[in-house]
Design an enzyme around this catalytic site. Structure first.
Site, PDB file in Angstrom:
ATOM      1  N   GLY A 255       0.813  -1.209   0.000  1.00  0.00           N
ATOM      2  CA  GLY A 255       0.000   0.000   0.000  1.00  0.00           C
ATOM      3  C   GLY A 255       0.844   1.255   0.000  1.00  0.00           C
ATOM      4  N   HIS A 256       0.422   2.228   0.792  1.00  0.00           N
ATOM      5  CA  HIS A 256       1.039   3.560   0.783  1.00  0.00           C
ATOM      6  C   HIS A 256       2.292   3.624   1.643  1.00  0.00           C
ATOM      7  CE1 HIS A 256       0.822   7.769  -0.259  1.00  0.00           C
ATOM      8  NE2 HIS A 256       0.726   8.164   1.000  1.00  0.00           N
ATOM      9  N   TRP A 257       2.447   2.663   2.558  1.00  0.00           N
ATOM     10  CA  TRP A 257       3.572   2.675   3.498  1.00  0.00           C
ATOM     11  C   TRP A 257       4.582   1.592   3.144  1.00  0.00           C
ATOM     12  CZ3 TRP A 257       0.463   3.148   8.715  1.00  0.00           C
ATOM     13  CH2 TRP A 257       0.119   4.485   8.916  1.00  0.00           C
TER      14      TRP A 257
END
Length: 280
Positions: A255-257
């Site tokens: 995901g985003h992390w």
């Protein structure tokens, strides 16, 4: 390095315009880590799994931007992330540094790279926007940004859990300790939350000049999660087309992390990229 803690690495400096907190460990070529713009974000919170490895090879500085963490509050109108980073490096006497940024932090180090190219030896981003809407994104806010906004307006274990869940592909990476830390950070700095809400709807967290992005000459690594629900991975591809000495890395099941979900891969990629592209 074994035994690193928030307290043992915590430092503060006053620059010309800013009171900035950061965590520092290691020695060698400076490596500046810049967090994203979510509630409770900070340099340590975003990067603490990566710092022990990276500090074996570099002088690592995980920075709290003004408006986040233990740095000074700032209104939307006065926010200047890239300017604050430049002042930090100048004040610490760091002539050149590798800069790493996640999300808003990615946009911040992109902007620093074209505003102060003399300071930037390497540019690395994860989940960074490119400064314009992507062709595969919704016309309005993305799913992830909507959840992020709710966590600012209604900070609680429920909203922070929803935020951390949407930031990751595998929600087993989201621990109760991480959620509690983010909530504690959010509630500890009411001025940060109030200033963020005060700037809501006024524009992007960081504006990027599309005409200046192609002027970046630093070796650039653009990392992005294939399953990012905050910023679509095609932003990395667009940036790779604009920055001459760049390469994009798209990671599936992420995901985003990226730096938290795939911490070992992220840390080793940063290490290898800097080693393979020595600063001349």
């Amino acid at each position: 390095m074994v035994g690193l803690s928030y307290e043992s690495t915590s430092k503060r400096v006053r620059t010309e315009h800013w009171d900035i907190h950061y965590n520092e460990a290691g020695s060698g070529h400076p490596l500046v880590l810049v967090h994203g713009g979510g509630p409770g974000a900070s340099g340590w919170s975003n990067y603490n799994p990566n710092i022990p490895y990276l500090s074996q090879f570099f002088r690592v500085l995980a920075v709290d931007l003004p408006g986040w963490g233990r740095s000074q509050p700032v209104t939307y109108e006065d926010r200047d992330n890239s300017g604050a980073l430049a002042e930090l490096l100048d004040t610490l006497g760091i002539a050149r540094a590798a800069v790493v940024g996640n999300s808003m932090g990615g946009a911040s180090v992109i902007r620093l790279s074209y505003e102060r190219p003399d300071l930037v030896s390497h540019l690395i981003t994860m989940g960074s926007p490119s400064g314009v809407p992507g062709m595969f994104e919704p016309a309005g806010l993305t799913e992830g940004v909507k959840v992020l906004e709710r966590a600012y307006f209604e900070p609680s274990m429920e909203t922070i859990r929803a935020l951390t869940n949407i930031m990751t592909f595998d929600t087993s990476n989201v621990t109760d300790e991480l959620i509690q830390e983010r909530l504690n950070n959010t509630l500890a700095q009411k001025a940060h939350v109030d200033n963020w809400i005060g700037g809501h709807g006024k524009g992007p967290m960081v504006r990027l000049n599309q005409e200046l992005i192609p002027s970046i000459t630093a070796p650039t690594l653009l990392m992005h999660g294939r399953d990012d629900r905050v910023t679509h991975f095609t932003h990395a591809i667009r940036l790779a087309g604009m920055i001459r000495n760049s390469r994009a890395l798209i990671v599936n099941r992420c995901g985003h992390w990226l730096q938290l979900e795939h911490a070992k891969e992220f840390s080793s990629m940063v290490h290898r990229f800097l080693e393979d592209n020595p600063d001349s």
